[in-house]
Motif scaffolding. Structure first.
Motif, mmCIF file in Angstrom:
data_model
loop_
_atom_site.group_PDB
_atom_site.id
_atom_site.type_symbol
_atom_site.label_atom_id
_atom_site.label_comp_id
_atom_site.label_asym_id
_atom_site.label_seq_id
_atom_site.Cartn_x
_atom_site.Cartn_y
_atom_site.Cartn_z
ATOM 1 N N GLU A 114 0.795 -1.020 0.124
ATOM 2 C CA GLU A 114 -0.229 0.027 0.133
ATOM 3 C C GLU A 114 0.915 1.509 -0.005
ATOM 4 O OE1 GLU A 114 -2.737 -0.212 3.505
ATOM 5 O OE2 GLU A 114 -3.696 -2.035 2.631
ATOM 6 N N ARG A 115 1.871 1.270 0.793
ATOM 7 C CA ARG A 115 2.890 2.330 0.855
ATOM 8 C C ARG A 115 3.404 2.500 -0.426
ATOM 9 N NH1 ARG A 115 6.809 3.313 6.053
ATOM 10 N NH2 ARG A 115 4.889 3.176 7.669
ATOM 11 N N ALA A 116 3.751 1.544 -1.186
ATOM 12 C CA ALA A 116 4.474 1.492 -2.370
ATOM 13 C C ALA A 116 3.542 2.187 -3.375
ATOM 14 C CB ALA A 116 5.152 0.211 -2.823
ATOM 15 N N GLN A 117 2.102 1.691 -3.377
ATOM 16 C CA GLN A 117 1.394 2.267 -4.043
ATOM 17 C C GLN A 117 1.307 4.172 -4.097
ATOM 18 O OE1 GLN A 117 -2.319 0.201 -3.782
ATOM 19 N NE2 GLN A 117 -2.119 -0.835 -6.115
ATOM 20 N N ALA A 118 0.835 4.249 -2.804
ATOM 21 C CA ALA A 118 1.021 5.696 -2.523
ATOM 22 C C ALA A 118 2.181 6.331 -3.067
ATOM 23 C CB ALA A 118 0.703 5.643 -0.840
ATOM 24 N N LEU A 119 3.172 5.954 -2.721
ATOM 25 C CA LEU A 119 4.626 6.611 -3.272
ATOM 26 C C LEU A 119 4.441 6.626 -4.551
ATOM 27 C CD1 LEU A 119 7.229 5.149 -0.780
ATOM 28 C CD2 LEU A 119 6.617 7.681 -1.052
ATOM 29 N N GLN A 120 4.260 5.606 -5.391
ATOM 30 C CA GLN A 120 4.192 5.809 -6.945
ATOM 31 C C GLN A 120 3.187 6.772 -7.332
ATOM 32 O OE1 GLN A 120 3.017 1.826 -7.585
ATOM 33 N NE2 GLN A 120 5.193 0.974 -7.906
ATOM 34 N N GLU A 121 2.213 6.939 -6.565
ATOM 35 C CA GLU A 121 1.384 7.957 -6.983
ATOM 36 C C GLU A 121 2.007 9.221 -6.748
ATOM 37 O OE1 GLU A 121 -2.533 7.193 -5.153
ATOM 38 O OE2 GLU A 121 -2.613 5.330 -6.306
ATOM 39 N N GLU A 122 2.375 9.406 -5.561
ATOM 40 C CA GLU A 122 2.992 10.897 -5.169
ATOM 41 C C GLU A 122 4.292 11.119 -6.072
ATOM 42 O OE1 GLU A 122 4.148 10.752 -1.136
ATOM 43 O OE2 GLU A 122 4.688 12.791 -1.357
ATOM 44 N N VAL A 123 4.862 9.954 -6.539
ATOM 45 C CA VAL A 123 6.121 10.394 -7.388
ATOM 46 C C VAL A 123 5.376 10.810 -8.700
ATOM 47 C CG1 VAL A 123 7.903 9.156 -8.827
ATOM 48 C CG2 VAL A 123 7.686 8.987 -6.522
ATOM 49 N N LYS A 124 4.593 9.942 -9.304
ATOM 50 C CA LYS A 124 3.863 10.526 -10.637
ATOM 51 C C LYS A 124 3.407 11.986 -10.573
ATOM 52 C CE LYS A 124 2.074 6.396 -12.362
ATOM 53 N NZ LYS A 124 0.742 5.486 -12.506
ATOM 54 N N ARG A 125 2.698 12.439 -9.267
ATOM 55 C CA ARG A 125 2.249 13.778 -8.999
ATOM 56 C C ARG A 125 3.497 14.690 -9.265
ATOM 57 N NH1 ARG A 125 -1.211 11.919 -5.267
ATOM 58 N NH2 ARG A 125 0.190 12.776 -3.444
ATOM 59 N N LEU A 126 4.666 14.494 -8.283
ATOM 60 C CA LEU A 126 5.679 15.282 -8.262
ATOM 61 C C LEU A 126 6.231 15.209 -9.683
ATOM 62 C CD1 LEU A 126 7.113 14.045 -4.824
ATOM 63 C CD2 LEU A 126 6.224 16.321 -5.322
ATOM 64 N N GLU A 127 6.375 14.381 -10.309
ATOM 65 C CA GLU A 127 6.944 14.343 -11.742
ATOM 66 C C GLU A 127 6.343 15.203 -12.579
ATOM 67 O OE1 GLU A 127 9.116 9.977 -12.149
ATOM 68 O OE2 GLU A 127 6.939 10.153 -12.610
ATOM 69 N N GLY A 128 4.941 15.217 -12.503
ATOM 70 C CA GLY A 128 3.969 15.867 -13.248
ATOM 71 C C GLY A 128 4.128 17.353 -13.060
ATOM 72 N N ARG A 153 14.200 17.326 -5.006
ATOM 73 C CA ARG A 153 14.770 16.835 -3.929
ATOM 74 C C ARG A 153 13.727 15.933 -3.314
ATOM 75 N NH1 ARG A 153 15.968 19.424 1.047
ATOM 76 N NH2 ARG A 153 15.441 21.255 0.205
ATOM 77 N N ALA A 154 12.571 16.493 -3.199
ATOM 78 C CA ALA A 154 11.248 15.728 -2.753
ATOM 79 C C ALA A 154 11.086 14.722 -3.481
ATOM 80 C CB ALA A 154 10.145 16.547 -2.809
ATOM 81 N N LEU A 155 11.369 14.778 -4.971
ATOM 82 C CA LEU A 155 11.084 13.461 -5.825
ATOM 83 C C LEU A 155 12.055 12.362 -5.643
ATOM 84 C CD1 LEU A 155 9.333 12.847 -8.166
ATOM 85 C CD2 LEU A 155 10.951 14.109 -9.724
ATOM 86 N N ARG A 156 13.403 13.002 -5.376
ATOM 87 C CA ARG A 156 14.522 11.999 -5.034
ATOM 88 C C ARG A 156 14.073 11.218 -3.899
ATOM 89 N NH1 ARG A 156 18.802 15.432 -5.502
ATOM 90 N NH2 ARG A 156 18.580 15.125 -7.763
ATOM 91 N N GLN A 157 13.683 12.054 -2.615
ATOM 92 C CA GLN A 157 13.334 11.151 -1.524
ATOM 93 C C GLN A 157 12.402 10.371 -1.677
ATOM 94 O OE1 GLN A 157 12.537 14.455 1.200
ATOM 95 N NE2 GLN A 157 14.576 15.003 1.449
ATOM 96 N N ARG A 158 11.141 10.599 -2.459
ATOM 97 C CA ARG A 158 10.182 9.698 -2.605
ATOM 98 C C ARG A 158 10.652 8.456 -3.445
ATOM 99 N NH1 ARG A 158 9.134 13.253 0.342
ATOM 100 N NH2 ARG A 158 7.358 14.193 0.405
ATOM 101 N N ARG A 159 11.378 8.637 -4.462
ATOM 102 C CA ARG A 159 11.919 7.575 -5.249
ATOM 103 C C ARG A 159 12.953 6.672 -4.202
ATOM 104 N NH1 ARG A 159 13.574 11.346 -10.293
ATOM 105 N NH2 ARG A 159 11.618 10.792 -11.369
ATOM 106 N N ASP A 160 13.686 7.311 -3.626
ATOM 107 C CA ASP A 160 14.359 6.594 -2.474
ATOM 108 C C ASP A 160 13.434 5.533 -1.395
ATOM 109 O OD1 ASP A 160 16.772 7.470 -3.532
ATOM 110 O OD2 ASP A 160 17.165 8.961 -1.960
ATOM 111 N N ASP A 161 12.787 6.443 -1.091
ATOM 112 C CA ASP A 161 11.716 5.551 -0.139
ATOM 113 C C ASP A 161 10.985 4.484 -1.062
ATOM 114 O OD1 ASP A 161 11.968 7.673 1.677
ATOM 115 O OD2 ASP A 161 10.147 8.483 1.501
ATOM 116 N N LEU A 162 10.490 4.678 -2.285
ATOM 117 C CA LEU A 162 9.805 3.608 -2.824
ATOM 118 C C LEU A 162 10.878 2.525 -3.235
ATOM 119 C CD1 LEU A 162 7.384 2.956 -4.569
ATOM 120 C CD2 LEU A 162 8.277 4.010 -6.385
ATOM 121 N N ALA A 163 12.249 2.915 -3.640
ATOM 122 C CA ALA A 163 13.257 1.911 -3.757
ATOM 123 C C ALA A 163 13.364 0.956 -2.439
ATOM 124 C CB ALA A 163 14.534 2.559 -4.262
ATOM 125 N N ARG A 164 13.521 1.711 -1.379
ATOM 126 C CA ARG A 164 13.550 0.975 -0.044
ATOM 127 C C ARG A 164 12.549 -0.059 0.187
ATOM 128 N NH1 ARG A 164 12.678 4.062 4.414
ATOM 129 N NH2 ARG A 164 13.257 2.408 5.593
#
Lengths: 652, 272
Positions: free
Chosen positions: A328-342, A451-462
C-alpha cells in the motif's frame, strides 16, 4: 674391435615411430584442472563455502555470512539499501553522502547534487571476522578533501595531512558562541571558588561533567535541575500586575500556586523554573500584545510537530510492516512520485518569475474599469517595476539568511491562520509547513521539488527492495528503534507545550492603546524582560519569546573532542630548545604560565574565567595547539580521530 | 650451457619491452593509488583486474598456436608472447589486489594459482632451454622419447648375446649386478643437474671386474660396460625428455583451474 658407444641414435627403427601427440598430455592436464574445479564447486554446493569464500564477514555480520542476498543486490553489488535496512531502518538518509555534505556545508543544494557513495566503498567487508568496519582508510577522506581535489569538496583550503589542517572554522570566521543565555562564567566561577572549589579543575567539572564515551557525548549537557537549581532554586515573586490582564485559573494542574491579591492587582508568589502559570500568561499576553510573534512561535511548534510526525512515520522499520502494508505504501509513493513528476514537468515548461509579473497589466485594466484611480496608479508603478525586473532579469542571488528566515516565519504564521480558519485544510497546511521548512536559502522551488522527488524515489526503492528480499526469504528481526522512541518523546513534549500554552487561536481582540501598554507592562513584569530579572535573568527574551537555549553545546559540531582523555593526558612540555633558552636566561615560568599548566581547563580555554554575560569570542585554542601532541610519530593524527563522516543521529 | 646461460632471454628486446611495460604499469598503479584509495572493484584496481583477465585468456590460447599461428606468423612469437604476457598478467594480478594478502578462500586460490601458473611457466621455459642443451652437450646417444624402451630391450638382447659363452665370473656378475638394472629404465631427476650423474659410480664395478678376468674376457667386460654406458645415457635421455613433457602437468591443470575460478570471480563481481 671393442664396442663403442655410438653417436646419435643407436639403431634405426624397424617401422615408423608414431609420436605421442602433445594433446595426450594436455587433455590429461586439462581434465585434472577440471576435476579440481568440480571438486571446489562441490564444496560450495554442499554448503562448505570456505574454499571459494570471498573472505569472512565481520563477527557482527556473522548471521549473514552465508546469505549473500542480505547485503548484495543482483547486479548492484553491496547495496546501500540493504545496509540501511539494519543501520538506518528509519530511512532518514542519515548515512548517505548527501547527509554528509549537508552536515559539512549546511547547504541543501550542494547536498542534493552530491554524488552518491556506496557504503561498501569505505566500509570494506570480507576482510575477516575481526576486521573493524568502522575503521576507514584515511585515503577515503582525502579522496575528496585531499590536497589535489579541493573543488570536489567545495573547500578553499587543501588538506594533505594534519600538518596542513586549516584553522578551525570557529576561529577562522571568528564565530561568536551564542548559547542564547545570559551567563557569566566570571561570576559563577568566583562563587564556586568562594564555596571552596579546589582549583579550576574542580570549578569547571562541577557543571561540565565529562561523560563516558559510550553515550556519544563528551560533556554532560547542562541541566537546570542538576546544575542551576542548587543556587537558583529560591522562590521568586513577580511584580504585581492588573488582575484583568492575566488568568488566575489557567486550568493547568501544574500551575497551582499562591497569589497575593490586592485590589485590582495580582502577584504570583513562589515562582519556579518553567512555571506553568507564568508561561501560560506570558503566551496569553504575547498573543494580545505581539500577535505576530505569538503566531510565529506557534507556527514553529506546529511545524516541528508536523516534521516530527513525518520523521516518526519514516522511522518505522520497514521490516516490522506487513507485506500488504508495504505494498500500500509503495502504491501511495508511486502516485506521489507521479504527481511530483507532473509538477516538475509543468515547472520546467512554465513561465519564469519575471514574466509572471506581466499579469499586473490585467489588474491595471481591471482597476481602470472599476474607476479606482489610486489602485490604478499603484498598480502602474508596480508594472513599471516589473518591466525593469524583466529587463534586468531575475537576480540569481538568494535572500540573505535572516531575511529568508523572516519570510519563512511570515509564511508559517499565514499557514497557522489558514489552519485556524478552516480545520479541513489541516493536512494540506501540515504538508505546506513541511515543505516550507525543507526549503533552504538559495534553493529554488524546482530544486526543492527535485529533492522531494528524489526522496520519494528513495523511499519507494527501499520498500521495493524490502519486498524483494522477503520474496527471496531473507528475514530480518524486528527491533524497536530507540531513535523512534526519542522522536516520540520529543513529539509528545512539543504537543504538550502547544496544548498547554498556545491555546489562543486567530486574531486577538482589539485593545485601546492604554490597554495595550498595560498589557505590555504586565508581560514585562511577569517575564522580567528589559529588567533582567526572573526569566530574563538568564534567558534572552524579545516580545515575550524565549529563545531556546543551547547550553554546553559543542562548539565544533563537525568534530569530536574528548575532554576526558585530554584532561588526564600529560601536558606537553616546552621544547628542548626553549628549555635551554629558559635555563640560560634563568627564566622561570610565570605564575600565569604555571597556572595554565596547573589548571588544565584554562590551558586551552584561556580567559574563560574572565568571561562575562556578553557574547564573546570562542574560547577555543588554535589548531596549532593540537599539533603540540598530535604530530607524526607521537599521538594519532588521522581524520577519524576527531571527525565523523556521518552526521550524529537523534540520540547522539 | 651453464645454468646462467639458460636464464638468458632468447630475445633480449622482448625482455626489455616487457620490463618497460611493467614499469609503466607500476607507475600507473602508483598514480592511481595516489589519486584514490586502491580497490580491486573500481578505478585502476579494476583496470588491472581486467588486464589480468584478458591476458590470461590470451595465455590460454597458446595450445592452438600451431594451426592458427598466422596472426603471429610463427610459433616462436606465440611462445614469446605467452611468456612475457604471462609475467605482465601476474604483475597485474598483484596490482589488482593492491599487493595485499587476500582474505577469503577464493582470493587465495586465485592468487596462488596465478603465481603457480606463472612460475611453472617460467620453469618450463628454463627447462626447454636447459634440457636440450645439456642433452646435446653431455651425451652421445640421441633417441626419440618413444623409442627409448625399445632401444633398451635391444641393448639387453645384445648384452645377453655377449655374455652367452662367457666365464662363470662374468656370467655371475652380469646376472647379479647388471641384468636387472639394464633391463629396466631408471629415470632420475638427478640428470637435471648433471646428465652424467652417477655414471662413474655405476661403471666402477665393471672396472674392478676387469682386474680379475683374463684378456679375452676383459674385452667382453669393456663391451658390456659400453652397453651399460649407453643404457645410462638412454636413462638420462628418457628422464630429461620426460621432464620436458611432464612439467605441463604442473602448469596446465593449474591454468585450467585458474580460468574456471576466474570465470566465477568475474561472474561474482558482475552479479554481486
Amino acid at each position: 674391435m671393442a664396442r663403442q658407444v655410438s653417436w646419435g641414435t643407436p639403431a634405426r627403427s624397424q617401422h615408423y615411430q608414431k609420436l605421442r601427440s602433445i594433446w595426450s598430455y594436455l587433455v590429461g592436464a586439462i581434465l585434472l584442472g577440471l576435476l579440481g574445479f568440480l571438486f571446489l564447486m562441490a564444496f560450495q554446493v554442499v554448503g562448505v563455502r570456505g574454499p571459494l569464500s570471498p573472505g569472512n564477514v565481520t563477527s557482527a555480520h556473522a548471521n549473514y555470512d552465508t546469505k549473500c542476498e542480505a547485503c548484495h543486490a543482483p547486479r548492484q553489488g553491496a547495496s546501500n539499501l540493504r545496509c540501511q535496512r539494519c543501520h538506518d531502518t528509519g530511512g532518514g538518509g542519515r548515512l548517505t553522502q548527501g547527509a554528509h555534505v549537508f552536515f559539512g556545508s549546511a547547504d541543501a543544494r550542494k547536498a542534493t547534487s552530491a554524488e552518491g557513495l556506496a557504503c561498501a566503498r569505505c566500509h570494506i567487508e570480507h576482510r575477516g571476522s575481526s576486521a573493524r568496519l568502522s575503521a576507514v582508510d584515511e585515503a577515503q577522506c582525502l579522496r575528496c578533501h585531499g590536497a589535489w581535489r579541493v573543488k570536489a569538496a567545495g573547500q578553499n583550503f587543501r588538506i594533505a595531512s594534519f600538518a596542513g589542517h586549516p584553522e578551525f572554522k570557529v576561529l577562522r570566521e571568528n564565530l561568536q558562541g551564542n548559547p542564547r543565555m545570559l551567563f557569566s562564567h566570571k561570576r559563577h566561577m568566583k562563587e564556586m571558588i568562594k564555596e571552596g572549589a579546589a582549583g579550576e579543575w574542580d570549578t569547571c567539572t562541577r557543571c561540565h561533567t565529562p561523560q563516558g564515551e559510550a553515550r556519544g557525548r563528551d560533556l554532560e549537557p547542562i541541566n537546570y535541575d542538576l546544575h542551576c537549581a542548587r543556587c537558583h532554586a529560591e522562590d521568586l515573586a513577580m511584580d504585581p500586575v492588573s488582575a484583568q490582564d492575566v488568568k488566575e485559573d489557567t486550568g493547568l494542574r501544574e500551575a497551582v500556586g499562591a497569589f497575593n491579591k490586592s485590589g485590582d492587582t495580582i502577584q504570583r508568589l513562589g515562582i519556579r523554573h518553567r512555571d506553568d502559570w507564568i508561561l501560560y500568561n506570558i503566551r496569553k499576553l504575547q498573543w494580545e500584545t505581539y500577535p505576530q510573534d505569538y503566531a510565529r512561535d506557534r507556527a514553529g511548534l506546529e511545524a516541528k510537530i508536523s516534521q516530527l510526525q513525518r520523521r516518526i512515520f519514516q522511522a518505522e522499520p520497514l521490516v516490522g510492516i506487513a507485506s500488504e502494508g508495504l505494498q500500500e505504501r509503495a502504491q501511495a509513493l508511486q502516485e506521489e512520485v507521479k504527481r511530483l513528476e507532473g509538477r516538475a514537468r509543468s515547472q520546467a515548461v512554465g513561465a519564469d518569475p519575471a514574466s509572471g509579473l506581466s499579469r499586473i497589466s490585467e489588474a491595471v485594466a481591471a482597476a481602470s474599469a472599476a474607476g479606482d484611480s489610486d489602485a490604478r496608479s499603484r498598480l502602474e508603478e508596480l508594472f513599471r517595476q516589473a518591466e525593469e525586473l524583466k529587463k534586468a532579469g531575475v537576480p540569481a542571488a538568494s535572500l540573505p539568511s535572516e531575511e529568508f528566515e523572516a519570510r519563512r516565519r511570515e509564511l508559517l504564521s499565514v499557514l497557522d491562520v489558514l489552519a485556524a480558519a478552516d480545520p479541513n485544510r489541516q493536512r494540506s497546511v501540515d504538508d505546506l509547513r513541511r515543505r516550507l521548512l525543507a526549503l533552504s536559502p538559495g534553493e529554488s522551488g524546482r530544486e526543492n521539488l527535485e529533492r522531494a522527488l528524489r526522496q520519494r524515489r528513495d523511499d519507494l526503492a527501499r520498500i521495493e527492495d524490502e519486498l524483494r528480499l522477503r520474496r527471496s526469504g531473507v528475514a530480518q528481526e524486528v527491533r524497536t528503534l530507540p531513535e523512534r522512541l526519542a522522536l516520540q518523546r520529543e513529539l509528545d513534549a512539543t504537543r504538550q507545550q502547544l496544548t498547554k500554552f498556545y491555546t489562543f487561536r486567530g486574531a486577538p481582540p482589539a485593545f485601546s492603546e492604554a490597554d495595550r501598554k498595560r498589557k505590555e507592562t504586565a508581560l514585562k513584569a511577569i517575564s522580567g524582560e528589559g529588567a533582567g530579572e526572573r526569566c530574563a535573568k538568564c534567558h534572552s527574551i524579545v516580545h515575550g519569546s524565549l529563545a531556546p537555549v543551547a547550553p554546553a553545546k559543542s562548539v565544533m559540531v563537525r568534530a569530536m573532542f574528548a575532554h576526558k582523555k585530554h584532561l588526564i593526558a600529560a601536558l606537553p612540555e616546552a621544547g628542548m630548545v626553549q628549555r635551554v633558552v629558559n635555563f640560560v636566561k634563568g627564566k622561570k615560568p610565570t605564575s600565569a604560565e604555571e597556572n595554565q599548566r596547573r589548571f588544565r581547563c584554562a590551558y586551552c580555554h584561556d580567559g574563560i574565567q574572565a568571561a562575562g554575560d556578553a557574547p564573546r569570542k570562542p574560547s577555543v585554542p588554535a589548531v596549532q595547539s593540537c599539533r603540540e601532541c598530535h604530530q607524526s610519530g607521537a599521538s594519532r593524527q588521522d581524520c577519524q580521530l576527531c571527525h565523523r563522516y556521518h552526521p550524529p543521529g537523534v540520540l547522539s | 650451457m651453464s645454468f646462467g646461460q639458460a636464464l638468458r632471454p632468447k630475445e633480449p628486446r622482448n625482455l626489455v619491452i616487457t620490463m618497460a611495460l611493467c614499469l609503466v604499469l607500476v607507475v600507473v598503479y602508483l598514480i592511481g593509488d595516489y589519486l584514490q584509495p586502491q580497490s580491486p572493484k573500481r578505478g585502476f584496481g579494476l583496470f588491472f583486474g581486467f588486464l589480468a583477465a584478458f591476458l590470461f585468456i590470451f595465455e590460454m590460447m597458446y595450445p592452438v598456436r600451431r594451426p592458427r599461428a598466422r596472426p603471429l606468423k610463427t610459433a616462436k612469437r606465440w611462445l614469446q608472447l605467452h611468456l612475457y604476457l604471462g609475467v605482465i598478467a601476474l604483475l597485474s594480478v598483484l596490482m589488482h589486489t593492491g599487493f595485499h594478502w587476500p582474505h577469503g578462500g577464493m582470493g587465495w586460490w586465485l592468487l596462488l594459482l596465478s603465481a603457480w601458473t606463472s612460475l611453472t611457466g617460467l620453469l618450463g621455459v628454463w627447462l626447454q632451454k636447459w634440457i636440450p642443451s645439456s642433452l646435446s652437450d653431455g651425451l652421445r646417444v640421441e633417441a626419440l622419447y618413444e623409442r627409448i624402451p625399445g632401444l633398451i630391450e635391444k641393448l639387453c638382447t645384445e648384452a645377453d648375446t655377449l655374455v652367452a659363452d662367457a666365464s662363470d665370473v662374468l656370467d655371475r656378475f652380469y646376472r647379479t649386478e647388471v641384468r636387472t638394472s639394464l633391463g629396466k629404465l631408471t629415470p632420475s631427476y638427478a640428470y637435471l643437474v648433471d646428465v652424467r650423474s652417477g655414471r662413474e659410480r655405476a661403471l666402477e664395478p665393471f672396472r674392478r671386474l676387469g682386474q680379475f678376468v683374463d684378456e679375452e674376457e676383459k674385452e667382453k667386460v669393456d663391451d658390456l660396460m659400453s652397453i651399460y654406458t649407453e643404457k645410462l645415457e638412454l636413462d638420462a635421455q628418457y628422464s630429461l625428455q620426460g621432464i620436458l613433457r611432464r612439467w605441463l602437468v604442473l602448469h596446465v591443470p593449474a591454468a585450467g583451474l585458474l580460468m574456471g575460478l576466474m570465470v566465477i570471480h568475474v561472474f561474482g563481481w558482475l552479479w554481486y
